[in-house]
Write an enzyme that holds these catalytic residues in place. Structure first.
Site, PDB file in Angstrom:
ATOM      1  CG  ASP A 289      71.027  34.104  23.150  1.00 55.06           C
ATOM      2  OD1 ASP A 289      71.438  33.096  22.514  1.00 55.06           O
ATOM      3  OD2 ASP A 289      70.575  34.006  24.306  1.00 55.06           O
TER       4      ASP A 289
HETATM    5  C1  BGC Z   1      71.262  30.467  24.434  1.00 54.72           C
HETATM    6  C2  BGC Z   1      72.712  30.874  24.532  1.00 54.72           C
HETATM    7  C3  BGC Z   1      73.559  29.916  23.739  1.00 54.72           C
HETATM    8  C4  BGC Z   1      73.084  29.903  22.299  1.00 54.72           C
HETATM    9  C5  BGC Z   1      73.866  28.985  21.405  1.00 54.72           C
HETATM   10  C6  BGC Z   1      70.840  30.302  23.002  1.00 54.72           C
HETATM   11  O1  BGC Z   1      69.559  29.746  22.943  1.00 54.72           O
HETATM   12  O2  BGC Z   1      70.460  31.425  25.075  1.00 54.72           O
HETATM   13  O3  BGC Z   1      73.114  30.904  25.869  1.00 54.72           O
HETATM   14  O4  BGC Z   1      74.906  30.282  23.822  1.00 54.72           O
HETATM   15  O5  BGC Z   1      71.726  29.499  22.282  1.00 54.72           O
HETATM   16  O6  BGC Z   1      73.587  27.671  21.666  1.00 54.72           O
END
Ligand code: BGC
Length: 751
Positions: A289
């Site tokens: 993540d």
């Molecule tokens: C989120 C993810 C997301 C990623 C990219 C993160 O803060 O938890 O679900 O895909 O950001 O935007």
């Protein structure tokens, strides 16, 4: 409703890309501009398997080329930007390919209920109803269609990888991301997300399933340590992932921000290697993540293949670790192999996306169809619904900006509405991180269109007495009520915000013919439930939500959805009545520019113990004998269904057959659900969902239904054997239309 936690900023990306253009160095440019004729490479032979093709490429790659596949190129506010990010397509992640070897870049976009950041990039995307609404359809064909639409729109916008696929279980009903997930049951959630991924990957886009694992609340997500037993984890949250990955043959898994039993998810060897890669034989790659990576050698050894969004741990530091022998060449090659084999397997090398114009009309049609399949009819006293337009002279429409729009879910799932936020003046409605966004799909207009001869009046609902006065004089009052949810926050409570309970109670007191249409991401409490005539749960209903709601209200569509999660009576009844919040030291704020540096370095952990263990969702309320407002699997129809003739063939897999009859006078579709209770010695909650089938039935029609139940769904996870085990003894198989309405029962003894 207040935010209880916050997270990354997303503003300012375009400005940085312009900066990056200016500082692109010539060698970097040469790298992306050069390239040989892909067809000449032996790995372009499509008769070879994805793994064979990937191995051939890995043999030709330099160390630098391998490292460049292991990380993204940065994101403002989260990590330093690489000059190469100039080639990014405006998505959340950009990975530089190896043009010399015919390996394209990976362009990743968030795409939970549609392609995100479309407005920011001057593009258009369809907003589907939120993922939980898709799950409420219990229809695997609808799920496939959901994924296929997102896949097509990703490709039309130049992306070849999706970051959708959220499947964390609704263990915490106040989790601000529940609208992005698929409910509280692992069999339903896993099956549905698997079909979404199937549809998406069929468009030659890499699918991703997230957030692995136990990221079941947003409060303190970067710091929290989830304490949970192995069996509980395998049979609940992990089972949803396991079924989803297997069903969809998903190529990427995003590890979560939180820690699980001590280690961060993205450096958790047990989760990433022992379970995902060994037990489940996952051949794809693990992507962190955004800023969920916290180490180099430890994360690599644990099984993290790819860091996003930048290269704090998986760039120069990784190269140094390889050169120093701290990370073996075999370990490095395994990461690269997994990324490349996924690219070949999904067709992104052979069939790269071509930018084109999104088919808006098709998107509307699909979004509306799925919204209609996902709207749950929760109450219909005296068959108040469907409304008969010919008998209505006056209709009061009240609340939730129903004159102009419907709410959507926020955070990285957010899809941009065309022309901006419907409640702001045109041009003033640009996308903002962590602010409610209203789509221009106006129920007032669609209700007026259904009842052209009625006097349809709107009241904003801000003054309950005024709204009640309008309702009193109307033949029917339709109150729209909402609760906005977003990533990076949780709800303080399941109570509807902004005194909407008071509004509804006053309107219902003025007019018993009151119908409430809920726009929520998950359960809400409804102290007024017995006072109103009808309740529809429309979730976040997407680009065509208002059309779908009107079709259900006026009976052009017979509702067929069922709740994918329990609606409890009160907050006090949920497993953790008080949300577990981070202490000061583990808290980060969006406004804090240093937040993401602190997060990368590691915030001090605070603890959540999921002592409810196996008892997630209905399993909790069943076991604790707590009455609920609306049970899991519940949903009414404008017709009725009768169940009969249960037969069980207890082989492996077990086959459960029965008959469902549409015993009413309207055509409809019933979600038939099969539950099992295990022998007492298994130590399980009273029952679990083991299968389901959505059946279309014309009025009066009967159909024989057969549901196959895999042995795993009847088994328990045996920690000592590290595997699934059928417990010998007496099982009860139950069939019906909701977890609390199971007219058919039969015992089966398994050896
Ligand atoms: C989120 C993810 C997301 C990623 C990219 C993160 O803060 O938890 O679900 O895909 O950001 O935007």
């Amino acid at each position: 409703m207040k935010k209880s936690s916050s997270s990354k900023t997303s503003a300012g990306r375009p400005a940085v890309w312009i900066l990056a253009v200016l500082c692109v160095c010539s060698s970097a440019f040469a790298q992306t501009a050069s390239g040989s004729k892909p067809a000449q490479h032996p790995w372009m032979n499509t008769s070879l398997s994805p793994d064979e093709r990937a191995s051939l490429v890995v043999k030709e790659m330099t160390l630098d080329e391998k490292i460049s596949l292991l990380h993204g190129t940065g994101m403002v506010g989260l990590s330093p930007m690489s000059p190469l990010s100039i080639h990014a397509n405006g998505g959340a992640g950009y990975v530089v390919g190896v043009p010399r070897l015919g390996i394209p870049d990976i362009q990743m976009s968030d795409a939970a209920y549609g392609v995100r950041a479309s407005g920011e990039n001057g593009r258009y995307s369809t907003a589907l109803p939120s993922d939980v609404a898709g799950a409420a359809s219990w229809d695997t064909k609808a799920a496939y269609e959901y994924g296929a639409l997102i896949g097509r729109e990703l490709r039309a916008q130049g992306f070849n990888m999706s970051l959708g696929g959220g499947v964390n279980l609704t263990r915490e009903p106040r989790n601000g991301r529940n609208f992005e997930y698929m409910g509280e049951d692992p069999v339903l959630a896993g099956t549905m997300v698997g079909h979404v991924m199937k549809g998406l990957q069929a468009q030659h886009v890499i699918g991703d399933i997230k957030h692995y694992a136990m990221n079941d609340q947003e409060s303190g997500r970067n710091a929290v340590n989830v304490n949970v037993g192995e069996r509980a984890m395998r049979e609940t949250d992990l089972l949803a992932f396991e079924i989803g990955i297997r069903t969809g043959d998903v190529s990427a898994v995003m590890c979560a921000y939180n820690r699980v039993n001590g280690d961060y998810s993205c450096e958790n060897k047990h989760l990433l290697t022992d379970v995902l890669k060994k037990d489940w034989k996952f051949p794809g790659f693990v992507v962190s993540d955004w800023q969920g990576t916290h180490s180099t050698a430890k994360a690599s050894a644990a099984g993290l293949d790819h860091e996003e969004p930048g290269e704090i741990f998986y760039g120069a530091a990784f190269k140094k670790a390889v050169e120093a022998g701290k990370i073996s060449k075999a370990e490095l090659d395994d990461h690269v192999q997994r990324i490349l084999r996924s690219m070949f397997a999904r067709g992104v090398v052979d069939d790269p996306p071509q930018k084109s114009v999104v088919d808006v009309q098709n998107g509307f049609d699909v979004a509306q169809r799925i919204a209609e399949q996902g709207i749950v009819l929760l109450r219909n006293e005296g068959n108040l619904l469907p409304l008969d337009a010919s008998k209505l002279k006056t209709i009061a429409v009240i609340g939730a900006h129903a004159d102009v729009g419907m709410i959507s879910g926020g955070g990285s799932a957010q899809v941009d509405p065309p022309v901006g936020n419907a409640i702001l003046p045109p041009g003033k409605g640009q996308t903002r991180w962590l602010e409610p966004m209203w789509f221009p799909t106006a129920p007032l207009k669609t209700i007026r269109a259904k009842a052209p001869h009625a006097n349809v009046q709107y009241d904003a609902g801000s003054d309950p007495a005024k709204a009640a006065a309008l309702a009193e004089q109307a033949d029917i009052a339709i109150v729209f009520a909402y609760c906005w949810e977003s990533e990076a926050m949780d709800l303080e409570s399941l109570t509807l915000p902004e005194h909407q309970d008071e509004l509804i109670a006053k309107v219902a007191a003025a007019n018993p013919h009151t119908v409430v249409v809920l726009e929520t991401g998950g359960p809400a409490t409804m102290p007024w439930a017995q006072q109103v005539g009808g309740i529809l749960e429309a979730w976040y209903a997407g680009s065509r939500g208002a059309d779908a709601v009107a079709n259900v209200l006026f009976g052009d569509v017979n509702p067929s959805a069922k709740l994918p999660q329990t609606f409890p009576l009160r907050d006090a009844d949920i497993p953790h009545p008080n949300l577990v919040k981070p202490p000061e030291a583990s808290t980060t704020k969006d406004e804090d520019k240093e937040a993401w540096k602190k997060i990368a370095a590691g915030l001090p952990p605070f603890q959540i113990s999921y002592d409810e263990g196996l008892k997630v969702g209905y399993k909790w309320y069943d076991a604790e004998k707590k009455p609920v407002l609306f049970p899991f699997g519940f949903g009414l129809s404008y017709t009725t269904y009768a169940y009969s003739d249960l037969k069980i063939d207890p082989g492996q897999p077990m086959h459960v057959t029965f008959t469902v009859k549409n015993s009413g006078t309207r055509d409809g579709a019933e979600v038939a659900q099969v539950y099992a209770s295990l022998p007492a010695s298994a130590g399980e909650p009273p029952k679990r969902l083991v299968g389901f089938s959505k059946i279309n039935l014309a009025a009066g029609e009967s159909k024989a239904v057969s549901v196959e139940v895999p042995a795993q769904y009847l088994s328990i996870f045996d920690e000592k054997k590290n595997g699934w085990q059928l417990v010998p003894g007496d099982y009860t198989i139950m069939v019906g239309g909701s977890s609390l309405d199971l007219p058919l029962h039969q015992s089966a003894t398994l050896p």
